[in-house]
Each structure stands twice: as C-alpha cells, then as structure tokens.
Design an enzyme around this catalytic site. Sequence first.
Site, PDB file in Angstrom:
ATOM      1  N   HIS A 245      -5.278  17.051 -10.900  1.00  0.00           N
ATOM      2  CA  HIS A 245      -6.744  17.057 -10.923  1.00  0.00           C
ATOM      3  C   HIS A 245      -7.292  15.658 -10.651  1.00  0.00           C
ATOM      4  CE1 HIS A 245     -10.791  18.256 -12.101  1.00  0.00           C
ATOM      5  NE2 HIS A 245     -10.840  17.213 -12.909  1.00  0.00           N
TER       6      HIS A 245
ATOM      7  N   GLU B 189      -9.550  20.040 -17.616  1.00  0.00           N
ATOM      8  CA  GLU B 189     -10.390  18.930 -18.047  1.00  0.00           C
ATOM      9  C   GLU B 189     -11.740  19.476 -18.500  1.00  0.00           C
ATOM     10  OE1 GLU B 189      -8.958  15.878 -18.134  1.00  0.00           O
ATOM     11  OE2 GLU B 189      -7.193  16.987 -17.437  1.00  0.00           O
TER      12      GLU B 189
ATOM     13  N   ASP C 204      -0.878  19.652 -14.147  1.00  0.00           N
ATOM     14  CA  ASP C 204      -2.180  20.014 -13.590  1.00  0.00           C
ATOM     15  C   ASP C 204      -3.218  18.914 -13.803  1.00  0.00           C
ATOM     16  OD1 ASP C 204      -1.416  22.612 -12.659  1.00  0.00           O
ATOM     17  OD2 ASP C 204      -1.479  23.320 -14.724  1.00  0.00           O
ATOM     18  N   GLY C 205      -3.146  18.213 -14.936  1.00  0.00           N
ATOM     19  CA  GLY C 205      -4.100  17.136 -15.197  1.00  0.00           C
ATOM     20  C   GLY C 205      -3.947  15.979 -14.236  1.00  0.00           C
TER      21      GLY C 205
END
Length: 295
Positions: free
Chosen positions: A66, A269, A62-63
């Site tokens: 992003h 984040e 997911d990071g």
Amino acid sequence: MKALVISNPSSGTSETMLGEVVATVESLYDEIHIQKTLAEGDAARLAQASKSYDHLLVIGGDGTLHEVVNGLMHLAKDERPSIGLIPGGTCNDFARALGLPVEPIEAARIIKMNHTESVDVMRINERFGLNFVGVGLIADASRQIDPIQKETLGSIGYFLATIRQFRELDPFNVRIERDGDIVHDGAVSFLYIGNGAYLGTVPTKLPTQSFNDGLVEVVHSSAIGFPMIRQLLAQQLGLEQSSDEWVHLQMSDLTIRLEEPQLIDVDGEHFTTDELHIDVLPNELAFFVPTHETV
C-alpha cells in the site's frame, strides 16, 4: 538493468529470505540496490524515488505494498518501474489476486519469467489503493484484531475478529452516488469496494471481479446479526450472496456520503471521514505475474 529492493523486516522478512530472493533474481540485473524500511512511510518515500530503476521488488505484506503504491503514484506513469511482489506478510491479499505463489522464492522466480500485467489503481480522495475499501464491519474487524492473534493465527485471526464484531455492529446511513445519480440511500451494516479478489485471504467470490477491467465491485448489505453470519458461513465468507439484503454493483467512479464520520479501511490502513470520492485509474501499474501456462 537496475533493480531496487524494498524489504520490510517487520513483516517477517528475515535476512535469509532476503538473501534467497536476491540470489534468485540477481542474474537479471547489472545492479541491485537493497533498502530496508525502518518506520512508517519509508516504503512510500523509497518508491517515490525509484524512477531510475527498471524493476522495483517489494518484499512485504499488504501494508508495505500500500505504501509503495502511494509512493509510485507520485511519479509520471512512464517513470514507474515494473513491480515484482514477494509476499512477506500475514494475508498477502493482492499477491493472491495476482496469482502469485505465497512462498517468497517461488514468487521471485515469477520475475524471471518477465511477464507483466497492467493493474488498475483506485484513487480514494487523496490516497490510492489496490485491493479494497471497507466501511462498517470490514473496517471495524480489521481495526479490532489483536496483533498477537494476527501474528499467530493469520487469516483465522481476521475471521475471529469479524465474528466478535457482530456483537457490536450498528448499521450506518450512507448515500452512494454514481455520475450524480443516487444508487443507494439508507442504512447498511457494511460496505465493500473492491479491486482485488481476496479479503483476509478469503476469496470474495464475485464472478465479475477483475483488477484490470476499469471497474470496482461495490457490495453492501443491510443484514445484521445472525442472518449475516449464516449467509457468510453458507458462502464460506464470500461476498457474492443471493439474499435481497445484499446488493452488488460495478462502477468506475462513485461518491459515498456518510451521515456521520466512519472508520475507513483502505488495504488495511485506517482513517475516518464522512465522504469518499473513489475513481478507477485504469492500467496504472505493471506487476510481474505468472504466465497463463503456469497458472
């Protein structure tokens, strides 16, 4: 056709996995360029330079996604390549929302089906997000999770961090405005704004949740301590609750004013602020997804 592969080795992407993914899709392309991220910001920088490619294949969690989204949103809409997402992280929440297999090779095969779907993007102040914005419990639990526990326990680690956070949970005052009208003004224990349908691999279970309806789900609760734990467990950690202490709304844009700066979580984040302006940008990105026959 040309494809750019952005691979994040730190998310667990091995050389073997990378090779298998490329081998699965290589017949589609005349050129495939592979770039590995080495530091924070690399994925965003590479995505921002991807306008000459037809497809952008993202191997990571997911990071990584992003960062890629924030890089792509600096390009004009017609310059952005279609995105093939290959899950490689711990939770892979937005990949789950798209209905993608969590097994990387199976996810790569979805690209060969050549079926894309448009996805909304949330604009949060000066940054962008796909999955969720969390304030309070959600943000604190995400920040407090032990890195080793995250690596070894995966989504269970997020659950344990959430339970631990209940012991230190303090409600905070928030004003939520829509089109200048105040829809909430008071104390809450957490606030969730969602475009995706999963949080720490757990489905949010909001029946209206959709990543391409031009709306975000806004959920807040004043429940604290054991009442909240009971409600969360009763709903298997979903956010759709029947209690009066839980409020669920849908909006296309909203302003959040906090009495004092709070930790904000956008797709994992973190940053701190006392004011958020969130609006939905409809159908901004195209992702390869399973056809309806394969879901």
